[in-house]
Write a protein that holds these residues in place. Structure first.
Motif, PDB file in Angstrom:
ATOM      1  N   GLN A 111      -4.764  71.759 -23.989  1.00 10.08           N
ATOM      2  CA  GLN A 111      -4.695  71.467 -25.421  1.00 10.08           C
ATOM      3  C   GLN A 111      -3.455  72.117 -26.034  1.00 10.08           C
ATOM      4  O   GLN A 111      -3.202  73.309 -25.848  1.00 10.08           O
ATOM      5  CB  GLN A 111      -5.946  71.976 -26.131  1.00 10.08           C
ATOM      6  CG  GLN A 111      -6.035  71.568 -27.593  1.00 10.08           C
ATOM      7  CD  GLN A 111      -7.374  71.949 -28.205  1.00 10.08           C
ATOM      8  OE1 GLN A 111      -8.215  72.539 -27.552  1.00 10.08           O
ATOM      9  NE2 GLN A 111      -7.551  71.603 -29.456  1.00 10.08           N
ATOM     10  N   ASP A 112      -2.651  71.330 -26.737  1.00 10.78           N
ATOM     11  CA  ASP A 112      -1.421  71.780 -27.381  1.00 10.78           C
ATOM     12  C   ASP A 112      -0.359  72.237 -26.390  1.00 10.78           C
ATOM     13  O   ASP A 112       0.640  72.839 -26.788  1.00 10.78           O
ATOM     14  CB  ASP A 112      -1.692  72.918 -28.386  1.00 10.78           C
ATOM     15  CG  ASP A 112      -2.606  72.488 -29.510  1.00 10.78           C
ATOM     16  OD1 ASP A 112      -2.504  71.327 -29.928  1.00 10.78           O
ATOM     17  OD2 ASP A 112      -3.432  73.300 -29.956  1.00 10.78           O
ATOM     18  N   GLN A 128       1.057  64.057 -30.454  1.00  9.09           N
ATOM     19  CA  GLN A 128       0.782  65.434 -30.847  1.00  9.09           C
ATOM     20  C   GLN A 128       2.011  66.334 -30.708  1.00  9.09           C
ATOM     21  O   GLN A 128       1.947  67.527 -30.987  1.00  9.09           O
ATOM     22  CB  GLN A 128      -0.363  66.008 -30.006  1.00  9.09           C
ATOM     23  CG  GLN A 128      -1.682  65.281 -30.191  1.00  9.09           C
ATOM     24  CD  GLN A 128      -2.736  65.747 -29.210  1.00  9.09           C
ATOM     25  OE1 GLN A 128      -2.738  66.897 -28.765  1.00  9.09           O
ATOM     26  NE2 GLN A 128      -3.639  64.859 -28.846  1.00  9.09           N
ATOM     27  N   ASP A 130       6.489  66.809 -31.117  1.00  7.57           N
ATOM     28  CA  ASP A 130       7.828  66.412 -31.527  1.00  7.57           C
ATOM     29  C   ASP A 130       8.727  66.455 -30.297  1.00  7.57           C
ATOM     30  O   ASP A 130       8.619  67.380 -29.479  1.00  7.57           O
ATOM     31  CB  ASP A 130       8.395  67.368 -32.579  1.00  7.57           C
ATOM     32  CG  ASP A 130       7.937  67.020 -33.980  1.00  7.57           C
ATOM     33  OD1 ASP A 130       7.503  65.877 -34.200  1.00  7.57           O
ATOM     34  OD2 ASP A 130       8.005  67.905 -34.855  1.00  7.57           O
ATOM     35  N   LYS A 144       7.894  70.041 -28.498  1.00  3.67           N
ATOM     36  CA  LYS A 144       7.253  71.099 -29.254  1.00  3.67           C
ATOM     37  C   LYS A 144       5.959  70.590 -29.878  1.00  3.67           C
ATOM     38  O   LYS A 144       5.939  69.504 -30.462  1.00  3.67           O
ATOM     39  CB  LYS A 144       8.190  71.592 -30.349  1.00  3.67           C
ATOM     40  CG  LYS A 144       7.676  72.694 -31.225  1.00  3.67           C
ATOM     41  CD  LYS A 144       8.805  73.183 -32.112  1.00  3.67           C
ATOM     42  CE  LYS A 144       8.287  73.946 -33.312  1.00  3.67           C
ATOM     43  NZ  LYS A 144       7.566  73.107 -34.238  1.00  3.67           N
ATOM     44  N   PRO A 145       4.852  71.337 -29.742  1.00  5.92           N
ATOM     45  CA  PRO A 145       3.597  70.904 -30.366  1.00  5.92           C
ATOM     46  C   PRO A 145       3.729  70.788 -31.874  1.00  5.92           C
ATOM     47  O   PRO A 145       4.350  71.641 -32.526  1.00  5.92           O
ATOM     48  CB  PRO A 145       2.610  72.015 -29.978  1.00  5.92           C
ATOM     49  CG  PRO A 145       3.217  72.677 -28.791  1.00  5.92           C
ATOM     50  CD  PRO A 145       4.700  72.584 -28.987  1.00  5.92           C
ATOM     51  N   LEU A 146       3.143  69.752 -32.449  1.00  5.25           N
ATOM     52  CA  LEU A 146       3.228  69.549 -33.892  1.00  5.25           C
ATOM     53  C   LEU A 146       2.586  70.666 -34.682  1.00  5.25           C
ATOM     54  O   LEU A 146       3.114  71.114 -35.699  1.00  5.25           O
ATOM     55  CB  LEU A 146       2.569  68.213 -34.274  1.00  5.25           C
ATOM     56  CG  LEU A 146       3.377  66.940 -34.036  1.00  5.25           C
ATOM     57  CD1 LEU A 146       2.513  65.722 -34.294  1.00  5.25           C
ATOM     58  CD2 LEU A 146       4.615  66.928 -34.918  1.00  5.25           C
ATOM     59  N   ASP A 147       1.411  71.144 -34.205  1.00  8.14           N
ATOM     60  CA  ASP A 147       0.698  72.135 -35.012  1.00  8.14           C
ATOM     61  C   ASP A 147       1.232  73.553 -34.820  1.00  8.14           C
ATOM     62  O   ASP A 147       1.005  74.418 -35.667  1.00  8.14           O
ATOM     63  CB  ASP A 147      -0.800  72.095 -34.736  1.00  8.14           C
ATOM     64  CG  ASP A 147      -1.148  72.423 -33.294  1.00  8.14           C
ATOM     65  OD1 ASP A 147      -0.296  72.979 -32.582  1.00  8.14           O
ATOM     66  OD2 ASP A 147      -2.283  72.121 -32.879  1.00  8.14           O
ATOM     67  N   GLY A 148       1.937  73.808 -33.731  1.00  8.29           N
ATOM     68  CA  GLY A 148       2.523  75.125 -33.521  1.00  8.29           C
ATOM     69  C   GLY A 148       1.531  76.237 -33.304  1.00  8.29           C
ATOM     70  O   GLY A 148       1.881  77.411 -33.397  1.00  8.29           O
ATOM     71  N   GLU A 149       0.276  75.894 -33.007  1.00  8.22           N
ATOM     72  CA  GLU A 149      -0.763  76.914 -32.884  1.00  8.22           C
ATOM     73  C   GLU A 149      -0.971  77.400 -31.446  1.00  8.22           C
ATOM     74  O   GLU A 149      -1.588  78.427 -31.219  1.00  8.22           O
ATOM     75  CB  GLU A 149      -2.100  76.364 -33.412  1.00  8.22           C
ATOM     76  CG  GLU A 149      -2.085  75.990 -34.888  1.00  8.22           C
ATOM     77  CD  GLU A 149      -1.863  77.187 -35.787  1.00  8.22           C
ATOM     78  OE1 GLU A 149      -2.324  78.286 -35.418  1.00  8.22           O
ATOM     79  OE2 GLU A 149      -1.225  77.027 -36.838  1.00  8.22           O
ATOM     80  N   LYS A 153       5.432  77.398 -27.212  1.00  9.95           N
ATOM     81  CA  LYS A 153       6.189  77.027 -28.400  1.00  9.95           C
ATOM     82  C   LYS A 153       7.182  75.908 -28.136  1.00  9.95           C
ATOM     83  O   LYS A 153       7.486  75.112 -29.018  1.00  9.95           O
ATOM     84  CB  LYS A 153       6.918  78.261 -28.958  1.00  9.95           C
ATOM     85  CG  LYS A 153       5.972  79.355 -29.428  1.00  9.95           C
ATOM     86  CD  LYS A 153       4.951  78.821 -30.429  1.00  9.95           C
ATOM     87  CE  LYS A 153       3.983  79.874 -30.909  1.00  9.95           C
ATOM     88  NZ  LYS A 153       2.940  79.299 -31.800  1.00  9.95           N
TER      89      LYS A 153
END
Length: 209
Positions: A111-112, A128, A130, A144-149, A153
């Motif tokens: 996930q992510d 999900q 960029d 890079k994950p959109l949510d950055g969580e 990174k």
């Protein structure tokens, strides 16, 4: 950096700040095309991990095998022998030194994590992240994950023509794990046992699914 951390938290040529990346539809389409052609992939690798100060903190060698959809086998030969297998449903992490295998749900593990794009064409997953071109004049991409969580990174992928030659991941602690590939194969016989795990009777199984 352990295999499990690499795949779940950690799985550089480029280091990208959190605010410098914007999605580029052309870059995304080109990367999708390159990875779609990589229905299977096998290579030896040399891994180097550096900390935020650029100090080398870990090195390893091993072999990576991937197949679409959603399958991965990661073996290290030195400094320790370890094995991680993602079979499309679960991730199996075997540590012979402590005679233990940890099993987790694969969907939770990736996930992510942009590494998942290497083995899936699912647009709901691709959306999900960029994606932007990397270094000018080179066949490189930054994901890079959109949510950055998540713990990852950024992921950078570099190709020689249509062949994936290296990747680098920057984690939340600004550690960068770089893998350089050699003896790359994209057409080979894939034994049925490649993404299966045989657990010795003496091993402790930590099933976290």
């Amino acid at each position: 950096m352990s295999m499990q951390k690499f795949f779940m938290a950690s799985l550089s040529l480029l280091a990208v700040s959190a605010n410098s990346l914007a999605d580029d539809p052309k870059a995304k389409a080109e990367l999708q095309s390159k990875l779609a052609a990589m229905q299977q992939y096998q290579a030896e690798f040399a891994q180097a991990v550096v900390d935020v100060d650029g100090e080398l903190i870990h090195e390893a060698t091993g072999k990576l095998t991937m197949a679409q959809p959603d399958k991965l086998r990661w073996e290290t030969f030195s400094p320790d022998e370890t094995l991680l297998v993602a079979d499309g449903t679960s991730v199996w992490n075997l540590d012979p030194f402590v005679e233990q295998v940890t099993v987790i749900n694969q969907q939770t593990a990736v996930q992510d994590n942009p590494i998942i794009l290497l083995t899936t064409a699912d647009m709901s997953v691709w959306n999900q992240f960029d994606i932007e071109y990397g270094l000018p004049g080179k066949h490189s991409f930054v994901v890079k994950p959109l949510d950055g969580e998540g713990q990852i990174k950024s992921l950078s992928l570099t190709f020689q023509g249509d062949v994936l030659s290296s990747l680098a991941m920057t984690d939340a602690q600004s550690q960068v794990s770089t893998l350089k590939f050699a003896s790359v194969e994209s057409e080979f016989v894939l034994p049925d046992s490649t993404f299966r795990v045989s657990i010795p009777d003496t091993y402790v199984v930590d099933d976290q699914r």
